[in-house]
Scaffold this motif. Sequence first.
Motif, PDB file in Angstrom:
ATOM      1  N   ILE A 193      -0.631  -2.900   4.181  1.00 33.26           N
ATOM      2  CA  ILE A 193      -1.031  -1.730   2.786  1.00 33.26           C
ATOM      3  C   ILE A 193       0.048  -1.856   1.938  1.00 33.26           C
ATOM      4  O   ILE A 193       1.136  -1.528   2.151  1.00 33.26           O
ATOM      5  CB  ILE A 193      -1.270  -0.765   3.539  1.00 33.26           C
ATOM      6  CG1 ILE A 193      -2.566  -0.777   4.714  1.00 33.26           C
ATOM      7  CG2 ILE A 193      -1.192   0.597   2.847  1.00 33.26           C
ATOM      8  CD1 ILE A 193      -1.660   0.363   5.647  1.00 33.26           C
ATOM      9  N   VAL A 194      -0.291  -1.259   0.512  1.00 29.34           N
ATOM     10  CA  VAL A 194       0.756  -1.509  -0.019  1.00 29.34           C
ATOM     11  C   VAL A 194       0.175   0.042  -1.225  1.00 29.34           C
ATOM     12  O   VAL A 194      -0.656   0.500  -1.242  1.00 29.34           O
ATOM     13  CB  VAL A 194       0.615  -2.420  -1.179  1.00 29.34           C
ATOM     14  CG1 VAL A 194       1.498  -4.160  -0.495  1.00 29.34           C
ATOM     15  CG2 VAL A 194      -0.283  -2.681  -1.968  1.00 29.34           C
ATOM     16  N   GLY A 195       2.073   0.475  -1.402  1.00 22.40           N
ATOM     17  CA  GLY A 195       1.632   1.817  -2.749  1.00 22.40           C
ATOM     18  C   GLY A 195       0.873   1.122  -4.147  1.00 22.40           C
ATOM     19  O   GLY A 195       0.478   0.111  -4.970  1.00 22.40           O
ATOM     20  N   GLN A 196       0.329   2.269  -4.627  1.00 19.84           N
ATOM     21  CA  GLN A 196      -0.056   2.230  -6.281  1.00 19.84           C
ATOM     22  C   GLN A 196       1.701   1.199  -7.197  1.00 19.84           C
ATOM     23  O   GLN A 196       0.787   0.591  -8.549  1.00 19.84           O
ATOM     24  CB  GLN A 196      -0.471   3.056  -6.904  1.00 19.84           C
ATOM     25  CG  GLN A 196      -1.757   3.123  -6.521  1.00 19.84           C
ATOM     26  CD  GLN A 196      -2.561   4.712  -6.507  1.00 19.84           C
ATOM     27  OE1 GLN A 196      -2.392   5.851  -6.007  1.00 19.84           O
ATOM     28  NE2 GLN A 196      -3.027   4.492  -7.373  1.00 19.84           N
ATOM     29  N   GLU A 197       2.482   1.446  -6.532  1.00 14.77           N
ATOM     30  CA  GLU A 197       3.647   1.465  -8.140  1.00 14.77           C
ATOM     31  C   GLU A 197       4.610   0.739  -6.705  1.00 14.77           C
ATOM     32  O   GLU A 197       5.406   1.411  -6.060  1.00 14.77           O
ATOM     33  CB  GLU A 197       4.444   3.027  -7.946  1.00 14.77           C
ATOM     34  CG  GLU A 197       3.577   2.944  -8.771  1.00 14.77           C
ATOM     35  CD  GLU A 197       3.421   2.481  -9.982  1.00 14.77           C
ATOM     36  OE1 GLU A 197       4.504   2.568 -10.529  1.00 14.77           O
ATOM     37  OE2 GLU A 197       2.202   3.566 -10.739  1.00 14.77           O
ATOM     38  N   PRO A 198       5.165  -0.983  -6.912  1.00 11.42           N
ATOM     39  CA  PRO A 198       5.771  -1.604  -6.033  1.00 11.42           C
ATOM     40  C   PRO A 198       7.149  -0.819  -6.153  1.00 11.42           C
ATOM     41  O   PRO A 198       7.646  -1.609  -5.589  1.00 11.42           O
ATOM     42  CB  PRO A 198       5.517  -2.920  -7.260  1.00 11.42           C
ATOM     43  CG  PRO A 198       4.543  -2.541  -7.656  1.00 11.42           C
ATOM     44  CD  PRO A 198       4.182  -1.530  -7.808  1.00 11.42           C
ATOM     45  N   GLY A 199       7.694  -0.638  -7.028  1.00 10.58           N
ATOM     46  CA  GLY A 199       8.747   0.151  -6.491  1.00 10.58           C
ATOM     47  C   GLY A 199       9.701   1.014  -5.487  1.00 10.58           C
ATOM     48  O   GLY A 199      10.309   1.426  -5.438  1.00 10.58           O
ATOM     49  N   TRP A 200       7.639   1.553  -5.278  1.00 13.26           N
ATOM     50  CA  TRP A 200       8.666   2.020  -3.929  1.00 13.26           C
ATOM     51  C   TRP A 200       9.351   1.918  -3.261  1.00 13.26           C
ATOM     52  O   TRP A 200       9.643   2.380  -2.062  1.00 13.26           O
ATOM     53  CB  TRP A 200       6.686   3.252  -3.915  1.00 13.26           C
ATOM     54  CG  TRP A 200       6.025   4.510  -4.711  1.00 13.26           C
ATOM     55  CD1 TRP A 200       6.855   4.623  -5.617  1.00 13.26           C
ATOM     56  CD2 TRP A 200       4.431   4.493  -4.763  1.00 13.26           C
ATOM     57  NE1 TRP A 200       5.495   5.319  -6.506  1.00 13.26           N
ATOM     58  CE2 TRP A 200       4.936   5.160  -6.405  1.00 13.26           C
ATOM     59  CE3 TRP A 200       3.985   3.953  -4.223  1.00 13.26           C
ATOM     60  CZ2 TRP A 200       3.598   5.781  -6.045  1.00 13.26           C
ATOM     61  CZ3 TRP A 200       2.628   4.681  -4.410  1.00 13.26           C
ATOM     62  CH2 TRP A 200       2.549   5.332  -5.465  1.00 13.26           C
ATOM     63  N   GLY A 201       8.857   0.507  -3.037  1.00  8.51           N
ATOM     64  CA  GLY A 201       9.693  -0.402  -1.747  1.00  8.51           C
ATOM     65  C   GLY A 201       8.863   0.499  -0.542  1.00  8.51           C
ATOM     66  O   GLY A 201       7.822   0.729  -0.436  1.00  8.51           O
TER      67      GLY A 201
END
Length: 171
Positions: free
Chosen positions: A135-143
């Motif tokens: 699962i990934v978030g909407q912003e890759p920078g959230w890490g």
Amino acid sequence: MLIRRVTPADLTAVRAVTAAAAYKPQDEVPVEVSLADALRGGGWALPALSLLAENADGEVVGYALGSWGRIGDTRAANISLLGVHPAHRRRGVGGALVHALLGAADALDLPLVVVLGDPELYGRYGFRPSTDFGIVGQEPGWGDAFQVRALTAYDRSIQGEFIYPEPFDHV
């Protein structure tokens, strides 16, 4: 301390705690208060995951709000807000709210809960980096700050991008 669901009669006290927990001198109304109102008003808030902490005197000292998001076609819960009044921090209030929210989500047979927050803090409650689950978030920078807590009804086929409810677009 008592953790219980928020009722309409509690909203003034909940707003006050949310504002105190998020206090920023430059904000007339903290964005967290507006976000909570928008989530409740738009039907995205989960009433069973809208919880408050009340001390022995009946004073509201903390608040947690879960709302709907989605991963593909699967509805998934997220911890939208978690706040403890500054005068009551470091007493286990936040932890009690997180445990209660996770227990309520599990009792509702929700598969997972997501949160964007401090990995050290939320790791105590079984949250792991979302990428561990596909699962990934909407912003890759959230890490690693974007995390997932699998619950009893978790299904490994739930994978993809988590989409927050519309009010988050205005934060």
